[in-house]
Design a protein around this motif. Sequence first.
Motif, PDB file in Angstrom:
ATOM      1  N   ASP A 177     -27.974  36.044  -1.251  1.00 23.26           N
ATOM      2  CA  ASP A 177     -27.370  37.196  -0.571  1.00 23.26           C
ATOM      3  C   ASP A 177     -26.750  36.808   0.772  1.00 23.26           C
ATOM      4  N   PHE A 178     -27.269  35.739   1.383  1.00 23.44           N
ATOM      5  CA  PHE A 178     -26.773  35.310   2.685  1.00 23.44           C
ATOM      6  C   PHE A 178     -25.462  34.535   2.592  1.00 23.44           C
ATOM      7  N   PHE A 179     -25.035  34.213   1.374  1.00 26.62           N
ATOM      8  CA  PHE A 179     -23.829  33.405   1.189  1.00 26.62           C
ATOM      9  C   PHE A 179     -22.748  34.155   0.409  1.00 26.62           C
ATOM     10  N   ARG A 180     -22.937  35.447   0.225  1.00 25.20           N
ATOM     11  CA  ARG A 180     -21.975  36.242  -0.538  1.00 25.20           C
ATOM     12  C   ARG A 180     -21.011  36.969   0.396  1.00 25.20           C
ATOM     13  N   PRO A 181     -19.744  36.645   0.317  1.00 25.78           N
ATOM     14  CA  PRO A 181     -18.756  37.374   1.118  1.00 25.78           C
ATOM     15  C   PRO A 181     -18.497  38.743   0.499  1.00 25.78           C
TER      16      PRO A 181
END
Length: 376
Positions: A177-181
């Motif tokens: 979730d921390f790497f989803r634009p």
Amino acid sequence: MPSKKITKISQNIVLIFASIAFSLVLAEIVLRLTNLGKYSLYDRTLFFTAPSLVQGKDKTVKYEPKTDIRSVAIYGDQVDYDITYGTNNLGFVDNVDYDFNLASTKKIVFIGDSFTAGDGSNYTWVSQLRQLLDRPDINLYNFGVTGTGIKHFQQLLASVKDTVRFNEINIMVIGNDFFRPLWYPVVQGQALWFCSQENAQDCVEKYPPVIYTADKNESQTELINRAKQLYETKNLPEQSKPNFLQQFRLYNLICDLYSLGNNKPSSLNLCPHLRFAQANEYDKNELYKDSLTTLQEIKDSFPDAVIRVVHIPEKGETFNNKYSLEIRDDIKQMGLEYVPLLEICPWNRDMYHKHDAHFNDLGYRNLTNCIWENLF
């Protein structure tokens, strides 16, 4: 002297790759014997009935309101799950409509991705949690939407900020979730892509769809045959490039298998995501830092709410009983509560689908009980 140093470096490189090769072969044997890793996430063909994911006037991504959505995940010739879930008046997965004007002592929201929405199960876990609580004075809301990340969570919360006062905001996260634009659903023909607004056409031309359209009455045999045809097309050289998220997942999976939870120097060099656990040793990439900034903005926007970051365990993490992405210190530094579900409740691979990364019914029941016992 320099030649000796070069020789030593070369030997180390050879040892690293030999170790990787051995570990991957061993992992492959284990996964084949357990029939757990026959297919990767990139082998999945995912079908949704249409309409499913939509972008609202407020730019938020949700499900089509007041509809039944059938979701089928196929790996090769095997159906991992075939479920149907209903959405409510606001386009969230729940069996009750949301009226923010209802009087209650507490309003508690769970916001997250597909794990929060309940992908992979007919078991609507927030609804079951509501029954377990049996508290008319507490209203629970499920703001989970498949494929979304921290930026999406902020958008959804901002869209209702002037409509409802949440007492508690539970941000349900997995590492990805921390790497989803930010992305928006783009539908063409019988397929749906996750694209940014700026490069929608480029996205459709370069990458395979994330979801394909299925008919509510199509048999599993018909869908398996369609999946085979789609998979063959998807793997043509010019169309086989996985997108960033797929690449990230596959690479992290290989890293997890190789490292087996041990942050050795060789694995840290090859698997940057494992370095998040090493304080002051890694310059966290921009997507991660941007997500942390977004969490801070959420905290600032809801100063009167109790805000928790609830860390959901992924299937690969249950093997080592260790998160691939360590976020605890960063979350606590912001003054947010951190709830590591992997550490406070028992988890095992039987709680996940055979090939798919999502919980099965058993896993969602465990999630329900874990939340109930530790957050209430």
